[in-house]
Design a protein around this motif. Sequence first.
Motif, mmCIF file in Angstrom:
data_model
loop_
_atom_site.group_PDB
_atom_site.id
_atom_site.type_symbol
_atom_site.label_atom_id
_atom_site.label_comp_id
_atom_site.label_asym_id
_atom_site.label_seq_id
_atom_site.Cartn_x
_atom_site.Cartn_y
_atom_site.Cartn_z
ATOM 1 N N LEU A 15 2.720 -6.614 13.419
ATOM 2 C CA LEU A 15 1.699 -6.277 12.430
ATOM 3 C C LEU A 15 1.738 -4.783 12.103
ATOM 4 O O LEU A 15 1.710 -4.402 10.934
ATOM 5 N N ALA A 16 1.819 -3.941 13.104
ATOM 6 C CA ALA A 16 1.866 -2.496 12.876
ATOM 7 C C ALA A 16 3.111 -2.111 12.076
ATOM 8 O O ALA A 16 3.047 -1.257 11.187
ATOM 9 N N ARG A 20 2.770 -0.451 8.331
ATOM 10 C CA ARG A 20 3.353 0.846 7.989
ATOM 11 C C ARG A 20 4.170 0.748 6.697
ATOM 12 O O ARG A 20 4.031 1.572 5.808
ATOM 13 N N PHE A 21 4.964 -0.266 6.596
ATOM 14 C CA PHE A 21 5.792 -0.458 5.405
ATOM 15 C C PHE A 21 4.930 -0.682 4.161
ATOM 16 O O PHE A 21 5.142 -0.070 3.117
ATOM 17 N N HIS A 22 3.927 -1.547 4.259
ATOM 18 C CA HIS A 22 3.106 -1.882 3.104
ATOM 19 C C HIS A 22 2.153 -0.750 2.717
ATOM 20 O O HIS A 22 1.866 -0.574 1.527
ATOM 21 N N ILE A 28 2.714 4.749 -2.656
ATOM 22 C CA ILE A 28 3.668 5.138 -3.705
ATOM 23 C C ILE A 28 3.308 4.468 -5.026
ATOM 24 O O ILE A 28 3.312 5.105 -6.084
ATOM 25 N N VAL A 29 2.964 3.187 -4.986
ATOM 26 C CA VAL A 29 2.586 2.471 -6.211
ATOM 27 C C VAL A 29 1.320 3.060 -6.815
ATOM 28 O O VAL A 29 1.227 3.266 -8.028
#
Length: 75
Positions: A15-16, A20-22, A28-29
Motif C-alpha cells: 500500500l505504501a 507513493r507512486f499515486h 504532477i497532474v
Amino acid sequence: MASSALAKPQPRGLLAKHLRFHIVGAFIVSLSVAAFCKFAVAEPRKKAHTDFYRNYDSMKTFEEMRKAGIFQSTK
C-alpha cells in the motif's frame, strides 16, 4: 518445481509503495492542470479586461443608455 518459478507476493509495504507512486502522479497532474488554467484561461481573461477598459468611456456609455431610454429616472 513449478511453484519455484512463481514470485512470492509481497503484501507487506504494498500500500505504501502504491500510494507513493499515486501521490507523486496526482501532484504532477494537479500542477499541470493549474498551470493550464492559469495560462489558457486566467491570463487571456485578464488581458481581455485590460484591453476593454483601456479605451472604455463610462460617461459615453451612460449617455448612450440614457438616450436609448434604459434609465427612467434621468432625462
